[in-house]
Design an enzyme around this catalytic site. Structure first.
Site, mmCIF file in Angstrom:
data_model
loop_
_atom_site.group_PDB
_atom_site.id
_atom_site.type_symbol
_atom_site.label_atom_id
_atom_site.label_comp_id
_atom_site.label_asym_id
_atom_site.label_seq_id
_atom_site.Cartn_x
_atom_site.Cartn_y
_atom_site.Cartn_z
ATOM 1 N N ASP A 126 0.951 -1.045 0.123
ATOM 2 C CA ASP A 126 0.043 0.128 0.230
ATOM 3 C C ASP A 126 1.009 1.105 -0.122
ATOM 4 O O ASP A 126 2.208 1.005 0.406
ATOM 5 C CB ASP A 126 -1.050 0.020 1.070
ATOM 6 N N LEU A 127 0.543 2.554 -0.487
ATOM 7 C CA LEU A 127 1.453 3.548 -0.476
ATOM 8 C C LEU A 127 1.159 4.419 0.667
ATOM 9 O O LEU A 127 1.968 4.578 1.434
ATOM 10 C CB LEU A 127 0.970 4.443 -1.912
ATOM 11 N N ASP A 128 -0.076 4.979 0.936
ATOM 12 C CA ASP A 128 -0.204 6.067 1.895
ATOM 13 C C ASP A 128 -0.242 5.560 3.452
ATOM 14 O O ASP A 128 -0.902 4.375 3.843
ATOM 15 C CB ASP A 128 -1.837 6.513 1.786
ATOM 16 N N ASN A 168 -3.755 9.901 -6.611
ATOM 17 C CA ASN A 168 -2.417 10.738 -6.402
ATOM 18 C C ASN A 168 -1.440 10.078 -6.215
ATOM 19 O O ASN A 168 -0.285 10.354 -6.295
ATOM 20 C CB ASN A 168 -2.680 11.839 -5.282
ATOM 21 N N LYS A 191 -10.921 -1.222 -1.963
ATOM 22 C CA LYS A 191 -10.604 -2.050 -0.641
ATOM 23 C C LYS A 191 -11.763 -1.887 0.297
ATOM 24 O O LYS A 191 -12.313 -0.821 0.329
ATOM 25 C CB LYS A 191 -9.358 -1.520 0.280
ATOM 26 N N SER A 211 -2.575 0.898 -4.450
ATOM 27 C CA SER A 211 -2.940 2.218 -3.779
ATOM 28 C C SER A 211 -4.450 2.787 -4.444
ATOM 29 O O SER A 211 -4.483 2.809 -5.474
ATOM 30 C CB SER A 211 -2.048 3.375 -4.089
ATOM 31 N N ALA A 212 -5.241 2.888 -3.436
ATOM 32 C CA ALA A 212 -6.499 3.466 -3.603
ATOM 33 C C ALA A 212 -6.665 4.976 -4.209
ATOM 34 O O ALA A 212 -7.678 5.495 -4.412
ATOM 35 C CB ALA A 212 -7.462 3.108 -2.405
ATOM 36 N N SER A 213 -5.144 5.339 -4.117
ATOM 37 C CA SER A 213 -5.345 6.870 -4.371
ATOM 38 C C SER A 213 -5.166 7.517 -5.849
ATOM 39 O O SER A 213 -4.188 6.739 -6.454
ATOM 40 C CB SER A 213 -4.016 7.619 -3.407
ATOM 41 N N LYS A 225 -8.931 5.154 6.559
ATOM 42 C CA LYS A 225 -7.616 4.549 5.438
ATOM 43 C C LYS A 225 -8.061 3.522 4.658
ATOM 44 O O LYS A 225 -8.612 2.673 4.930
ATOM 45 C CB LYS A 225 -6.664 4.159 6.672
ATOM 46 N N GLY A 226 -7.410 3.732 3.485
ATOM 47 C CA GLY A 226 -7.624 2.941 2.430
ATOM 48 C C GLY A 226 -8.961 2.997 1.648
ATOM 49 O O GLY A 226 -9.199 2.259 0.638
ATOM 50 N N THR A 260 1.766 9.916 4.102
ATOM 51 C CA THR A 260 0.718 10.647 3.568
ATOM 52 C C THR A 260 -0.740 10.418 4.126
ATOM 53 O O THR A 260 -1.819 11.124 4.116
ATOM 54 C CB THR A 260 0.579 10.425 1.999
ATOM 55 N N GLU A 276 0.063 -3.451 4.605
ATOM 56 C CA GLU A 276 -0.872 -2.404 4.940
ATOM 57 C C GLU A 276 -0.843 -1.594 6.034
ATOM 58 O O GLU A 276 -0.679 -2.243 6.850
ATOM 59 C CB GLU A 276 -2.336 -3.176 4.678
ATOM 60 N N ASP A 277 -1.388 -0.415 5.974
ATOM 61 C CA ASP A 277 -1.793 0.233 7.597
ATOM 62 C C ASP A 277 -3.164 0.327 7.742
ATOM 63 O O ASP A 277 -3.502 0.932 8.826
ATOM 64 C CB ASP A 277 -1.180 1.645 7.265
ATOM 65 N N ARG A 282 -11.796 8.321 -2.040
ATOM 66 C CA ARG A 282 -12.085 9.692 -1.635
ATOM 67 C C ARG A 282 -13.567 10.066 -1.425
ATOM 68 O O ARG A 282 -14.156 10.486 -0.233
ATOM 69 C CB ARG A 282 -11.671 10.676 -2.637
HETATM 70 C C1 BG6 Z 1 -6.099 5.666 0.066
HETATM 71 C C2 BG6 Z 1 -5.850 6.572 1.465
HETATM 72 O O1 BG6 Z 1 -4.659 5.190 -0.001
HETATM 73 O O2 BG6 Z 1 -6.404 6.573 -0.733
HETATM 74 C C3 BG6 Z 1 -7.329 7.102 1.827
HETATM 75 O O3 BG6 Z 1 -5.639 5.717 2.575
HETATM 76 C C4 BG6 Z 1 -7.625 7.941 0.448
HETATM 77 O O4 BG6 Z 1 -7.185 7.667 3.037
HETATM 78 C C5 BG6 Z 1 -7.470 7.151 -0.657
HETATM 79 O O5 BG6 Z 1 -8.986 8.592 0.703
HETATM 80 C C6 BG6 Z 1 -7.978 7.918 -1.937
HETATM 81 O O6 BG6 Z 1 -6.835 9.022 -2.113
HETATM 82 P P1 BG6 Z 1 -7.172 10.073 -3.024
HETATM 83 O O7 BG6 Z 1 -5.766 10.638 -3.276
HETATM 84 O O8 BG6 Z 1 -7.640 9.566 -4.613
HETATM 85 O O9 BG6 Z 1 -8.152 11.147 -2.891
HETATM 86 MG MG MG Z 2 -2.816 3.042 3.527
#
Ligand code: BG6
Ligand code: MG
Length: 220
Positions: A8-10, A119, A146, A115-117, A44-45, A16, A170-171, A48
């Site tokens: 996982d990233l964040d 970004n 997730k 990563s679910a992000s 977490k995970g 982050t 994972e965190d 958005r």
């Molecule tokens: C996950 C984070 O990696 O990404 C979450 O743990 C976050 O906190 C999710 O909401 C989505 O991220 P982003 O950058 O697309 O808003």
């Molecule tokens: Mg995480």
């Protein structure tokens, strides 16, 4: 035999998770909603939009906003978050992570990111660690969030490794659940109580070495 580690990233590679917390907390306060770190564990995970829904539900405001208004709120949080990550440098890697990535490469263990992000690529670029990853799966590439296993299974498939030979790190509660639903070995980083479902738990990334991971994986 251990063939791949999928990170996982964040909150695992870099802190982050704290920036997401700060940005959500500020938005929530503007809406008159207060939340603490215990509630934040559930965010977490989580994607958005789903995070926003959970915060609004916490404040009893689930039905107060139109879809367009919710999108504007999520955008506002993301703009704040983007400001926070813009200042990141390779110094923001969590303790031991760079050594671990190097060790895994040396041992011919494949490295994935799940990563679910949206970004994720920006953060990886800021940290200058893109070269270590054999595959990067982010929110744009999967349909299910997730705790659904899709993101980890997609990474394993791209690495051409059977899930049974993968370790996921994972965190987040939702992330640990996703790893286990993918039939992988789940290592949790952080709070023991929050991550009690994990197969193995470390308090910080400084404890994560190749040896520790291999021993845990073989349940020695
Ligand atoms: C996950 C984070 O990696 O990404 C979450 O743990 C976050 O906190 C999710 O909401 C989505 O991220 P982003 O950058 O697309 O808003
Ligand atoms: Mg995480």
């Amino acid at each position: 035999e251990l063939k791949a580690v999928i990170f996982d990233l964040d909150g695992v590679i870099t802190d982050t998770a704290e920036y997401h917390f700060i940005a959500w907390k500020q938005l929530a306060e503007e809406l008159g909603i207060t939340f603490d770190r215990a509630f934040n564990e559930q965010l977490k995970g989580v994607s958005r939009m789903e995070s926003l829904e959970r915060i609004l539900a916490l404040g009893g405001q689930a039905d107060r906003y139109t879809m367009a208004e919710k999108e504007a709120l999520a955008d506002k949080k993301n703009e704040h978050y983007k400001q926070l990550i813009a200042r990141m440098t390779p110094d923001d890697l969590l303790p031991g992570i760079l050594d671990l990535l190097r060790e895994l490469k040396r041992e011919n263990v494949k490295i994935g990111l799940a990563s679910a992000s949206k970004n994720a690529f920006t953060v990886i670029e800021r940290l200058q660690i893109g070269e270590y990853f054999d595959t990067i799966v982010d929110a744009a590439k999967v349909k299910n969030s997730k705790p659904h296993p899709e993101i980890f299974l997609t990474a394993a498939k791209q690495l051409q490794v059977d899930p049974s030979a993968c370790v996921g790190v994972e965190d987040a509660q939702a992330g640990v659940a996703a790893i286990q639903a993918a039939n992988m070995f789940a290592i949790g980083v952080g709070d023991e109580e929050a991550l009690k479902e994990a197969d193995y738990i470390v308090q910080t990334t400084a404890e994560l070495t190749y040896d520790v991971i291999v021993r845990a994986f073989h349940r020695e």
